[in-house]
Enzyme design. Structure first.
Site, PDB file in Angstrom:
ATOM      1  N   SER A 336      -4.906  -1.211  -4.360  1.00 40.72           N
ATOM      2  CA  SER A 336      -4.892  -1.084  -2.909  1.00 40.72           C
ATOM      3  C   SER A 336      -5.329  -2.401  -2.242  1.00 40.72           C
ATOM      4  O   SER A 336      -4.688  -3.427  -2.438  1.00 40.72           O
ATOM      5  CB  SER A 336      -5.764   0.096  -2.491  1.00 40.72           C
ATOM      6  N   ASP A 393       4.167   6.527  -2.952  1.00 42.87           N
ATOM      7  CA  ASP A 393       2.950   5.972  -2.352  1.00 42.87           C
ATOM      8  C   ASP A 393       3.335   5.172  -1.109  1.00 42.87           C
ATOM      9  O   ASP A 393       4.184   4.274  -1.169  1.00 42.87           O
ATOM     10  CB  ASP A 393       2.256   5.071  -3.383  1.00 42.87           C
ATOM     11  N   HIS A 437      -1.545   7.806  -4.018  1.00 39.14           N
ATOM     12  CA  HIS A 437      -2.162   6.477  -4.002  1.00 39.14           C
ATOM     13  C   HIS A 437      -3.375   6.391  -4.917  1.00 39.14           C
ATOM     14  O   HIS A 437      -3.919   5.305  -5.123  1.00 39.14           O
ATOM     15  CB  HIS A 437      -2.574   6.127  -2.566  1.00 39.14           C
TER      16      HIS A 437
END
Length: 509
Positions: A336, A393, A437
């Site tokens: 991320s 995602d 995610h």
């Protein structure tokens, strides 16, 4: 074509050929031909309704088991031990789940609940995956071809189908990121010593990042009463530098590996930086531009900690000098926000480290970082980037979802390995955006990935314990029911074998 697990009625065997060059898959199918062993002749078998079969199987599994609790919602803060959370931490987590949940930001991504359609192929195999009895996988030597696995030829021929040695390396780097998450969330006010599951690596320095954003005075006052202090702190522990320090592992890998591991977004100010998508020039370049928010976190120094930029360059330079003369590699890995910062780290290391060893970035669920000129700049320096992306995602699509940002030309860098949570026989096909995610979900998908249009790897051995503990509402009902039975069995017998978040079996070959 995509082959999903099916529910057998009577035993029937169908041979299906997939597009996987290395694998032909046998499946039991309830509309094929039944072999009547006694009569020696074939007969047509009636079709069994899937929903009915699941209901019957659930009754068997739940005879002595209470209904599992699905009240716990998945969290964007999903890579730490929830059992160790303080009441203040839990309050902050719930607040930010409601306010910053990806599905709230992008309502079009919401999906309606659907019935669980699949049962496990083998309850014995499922019991092993759900228990905390990891099975170590043999690791073959990669000394002769480590440069290829490190991206020397942009992973050509290694991704589809996925090379088994590369799969192990990817999961290993993902677990190093998990160690950064755990170290931070275990004590956000004063992160403890980083504990690595892979004992062949040794942490040499902890890394901190500082935000240049200040909360508005009115919001800061409200946050002071509603949130723990670490949520609004400008400087936070974000990762670490580690080096392979085990002679046997160095021999197996063919080099000493230096790793920079970076976690994803955790604090309110880090979230604020994520929403600063305007592009700004990087260093002396007039054309190469990156997100101003990511650049701020990377370059800003704090009152008690130097910038992430200066710390990581200093430490990696020290290690390269210390092990001068040895075969070395530098791997920057992140999830991320950490995936975005990993590219900035790689760009600077390639410039600042003289005669730098091969540099590669391995990222999971990373957003776009800069424009096309930045991508070309990174590639021109010889940095190799492998981005692991879940097809469902939303984060890898940002910040390109904002119209103004699209006009400014954000671009991805490097090579993509695309996995799909809908291929997993364990996750619900309508898993929510937070699950799509989640880092543990990513590692689960990598461990089961064989190739495009191939089914989930039947011999994947990675434990489902952590995935179940963090994403229980997104697991198919039959596995949640079975997990409950495993937990009850362990409690009844007094044996160690229940569901534990900390248990992660090594990926199999």
């Amino acid at each position: 074509m995509l082959i999903a697990p099916t529910l057998p009625g009577a035993p029937r065997l169908t041979f299906l050929t997939t597009s996987c060059s290395h694998d032909s898959v046998f499946r039991l199918h309830h509309q094929s031909v039944t072999i009547n062993a006694a009569a020696g002749r074939a007969t047509t078998a009636p079709s069994i309704d899937t929903k009915t079969h699941i209901t019957n199987l659930n009754r068997v599994l739940l005879k002595t088991s209470p209904t599992p609790d699905h009240s716990h919602s998945p969290s964007l803060f999903n890579n730490h031990d929830q059992n160790n959370a303080t009441p203040a931490t839990a309050t902050a987590t719930n607040l930010f789940n409601n306010f910053l949940n990806i599905s709230n930001l992008f309502p079009s991504l919401r999906v309606e609940d659907t019935i669980d359609k699949y049962s496990p192929r083998s309850l014995t195999h499922l019991h092993r995956l759900l228990s905390d009895s990891p099975r170590a996988s043999p690791k073959s030597s990669i000394a002769s071809h480590w440069r290829l696995l490190h991206g020397a030829q942009n992973w050509s021929g290694l991704l589809d189908p996925l090379n088994e040695n590369l799969r192990r390396e990817l999961v290993r780097y993902g677990e190093l990121i998990q160690a950064a998450y755990t170290a931070f969330y275990s004590n956000p006010d004063s992160p403890r010593h980083v504990v690595l599951s892979d004992r062949s690596y040794r942490v040499t320095r902890t890394l901190f990042a500082t935000s240049s954003v200040d909360l508005p005075r009115w919001l800061n006052a409200a946050a002071a009463t509603a949130l723990p202090s670490w949520m609004t702190r400008s400087t936070s522990m974000i990762g670490f530098v580690a080096v392979c320090d085990n002679a046997r592992e160095i021999s197996r890998m063919g080099r000493r590996d230096i790793v920079v591991s970076l976690r994803g977004t955790a604090t309110a100010l880090e979230w604020a930086e994520n929403f600063r998508p305007a592009l700004q020039p990087i260093s002396e370049s007039a054309t190469a531009k990156v997100s101003s928010g990511f650049h701020s976190l990377y370059k800003t120094g704090g009152a008690k900690a130097p910038s992430l930029s200066s710390t990581v360059v200093e430490e990696v330079r020290r290690l390269v000098e210390k092990y001068k003369g040895e075969e070395l590699s530098i791997t920057i890995t992140g999830h991320s926000l950490g995936a975005a910062l990993a590219q900035l780290v790689a760009d600077e290391l390639a410039t600042e480290i003289k005669a730098a060893p091969p540099i590669a970035v391995v990222s999971f669920g990373g957003p776009r970082v800069g424009n096309r000129a930045f991508a070309e700049r990174l590639e021109g320096k010889g940095v190799k980037v492998l981005r692991v992306v879940n097809a469902h995602d939303v984060v890898p699509r940002v910040p390109g979802v904002f119209p103004r940002v699209l006009e400014e030309g954000y671009s991805h860098v490097g090579v993509e390995l695309r996995v799909d949570n809908r291929v997993s026989p364990y996750l619900r096909p309508d898993a929510d955006p937070a699950c799509c995610h989640d880092l543990e979900a990513y590692l689960h998908l990598v461990d089961g990935f064989m190739g495009t249009n191939c089914p989930f790897r039947a011999n994947a051995k990675r434990s489902l314990a952590r995935l179940l503990s963090q994403q229980r509402p997104n697991m198919k009902k039959i596995y949640v029911s079975r997990a409950t039975a495993v937990e009850l069995e362990a409690a009844h017998t007094g044996q160690v074998g229940g569901i534990h978040q900390g248990c992660l079996a090594s990926p199999s070959g």
